[in-house]
Design a protein around this motif. Structure first.
Motif, mmCIF file in Angstrom:
data_model
loop_
_atom_site.group_PDB
_atom_site.id
_atom_site.type_symbol
_atom_site.label_atom_id
_atom_site.label_comp_id
_atom_site.label_asym_id
_atom_site.label_seq_id
_atom_site.Cartn_x
_atom_site.Cartn_y
_atom_site.Cartn_z
ATOM 1 N N SER A 124 9.336 -12.502 -1.060
ATOM 2 C CA SER A 124 10.494 -12.280 -1.930
ATOM 3 C C SER A 124 10.556 -10.823 -2.391
ATOM 4 O O SER A 124 9.569 -10.076 -2.289
ATOM 5 N N HIS A 125 11.707 -10.441 -2.924
ATOM 6 C CA HIS A 125 11.865 -9.089 -3.469
ATOM 7 C C HIS A 125 10.857 -8.843 -4.592
ATOM 8 O O HIS A 125 10.316 -7.749 -4.712
ATOM 9 N N GLU A 126 10.622 -9.879 -5.401
ATOM 10 C CA GLU A 126 9.673 -9.754 -6.505
ATOM 11 C C GLU A 126 8.255 -9.534 -5.985
ATOM 12 O O GLU A 126 7.497 -8.710 -6.522
ATOM 13 N N LEU A 131 3.652 -5.936 -4.834
ATOM 14 C CA LEU A 131 2.779 -5.321 -3.826
ATOM 15 C C LEU A 131 2.913 -3.803 -3.830
ATOM 16 O O LEU A 131 1.911 -3.076 -3.791
ATOM 17 N N MET A 132 4.141 -3.322 -3.873
ATOM 18 C CA MET A 132 4.356 -1.881 -3.837
ATOM 19 C C MET A 132 3.784 -1.203 -5.080
ATOM 20 O O MET A 132 3.194 -0.117 -4.981
ATOM 21 N N ALA A 133 3.940 -1.823 -6.227
ATOM 22 C CA ALA A 133 3.386 -1.242 -7.455
ATOM 23 C C ALA A 133 1.862 -1.186 -7.385
ATOM 24 O O ALA A 133 1.248 -0.162 -7.720
#
Length: 144
Positions: A124-126, A131-133
Motif C-alpha cells: 500500500s501507499h502507507e 519503508l521509505m522513511a
C-alpha cells in the motif's frame, strides 16, 4: 562456556536489503526494456525529469555516486538521443545535461513503468511511505 551464535543469514538486515534491491532491479528490467532504458539510465532520467539542466556532478551527487560512474550512463543516453551534454559556462570541467524532445517525451511512458512496478510490489501507499522513511533514516545514518 558456550559462545553466542552469530545471526543467521535471514537475520541480517543487509542481506534482506541487498536481496530486495536485486529483485527490484529485476522487476524493473522488463518494464524498462520497452523504453530502451537500463535501470541506471532510468535513474538518471528520473533526476533530469525532476530538474532539467543539471550538471553531471549534480546528477551524480543526487544519485549518491561519483561522476565517473555516471558518465558512461549519460553517454549512452546521449547516444540514444534522450539528452545532450554541453559544457557548463561557469565551469568548463562540468557538463550540463539537457533533455531532448525525445527525452521529455519518454517521461509519459515512464509513468506507466512506475504504475506497473507499484502493482508488482503489492504494498500500500502507507507501507511504501513507512519503508521509505525507515530506509531514508538508515541511509542517512550510514552516510555519516
Amino acid at each position: 562456556m558456550t559462545l553466542p551464535k552469530p545471526p543467521t543469514l535471514d537475520q541480517h538486515l543487509c542481506f534482506l536489503v541487498y536481496n530486495t534491491s536485486l529483485k527490484m532491479t529485476q522487476t524493473y528490467k522488463p518494464l524498462l526494456t520497452a523504453l530502451n532504458l537500463t535501470y541506471p539510465q532510468y535513474l538518471v532520467m528520473v533526476v533530469l525529469w525532476e530538474k532539467d539542466g543539471l550538471g553531471l556532478k549534480d546528477v551524480a551527487e543526487r544519485l549518491q555516486q561519483d561522476s565517473g560512474s555516471v558518465t558512461p550512463v549519460v553517454k549512452r543516453l546521449e547516444a540514444e538521443g534522450y539528452l545532450t551534454r554541453d559544457r557548463d559556462p561557469r565551469d568548463e570541467r562540468n557538463r550540463v545535461l539537457k533533455l531532448t524532445a525525445a527525452g521529455q517525451a519518454l517521461r509519459a511512458a515512464a509513468l506507466k513503468v512506475s504504475q506497473d512496478f507499484a502493482a508488482e510490489c503489492q504494498v500500500s501507499h502507507e507501507e511504501v511511505a513507512t519503508l521509505m522513511a525507515t530506509l531514508g533514516k538508515l541511509n542517512r545514518h550510514l552516510g555519516d
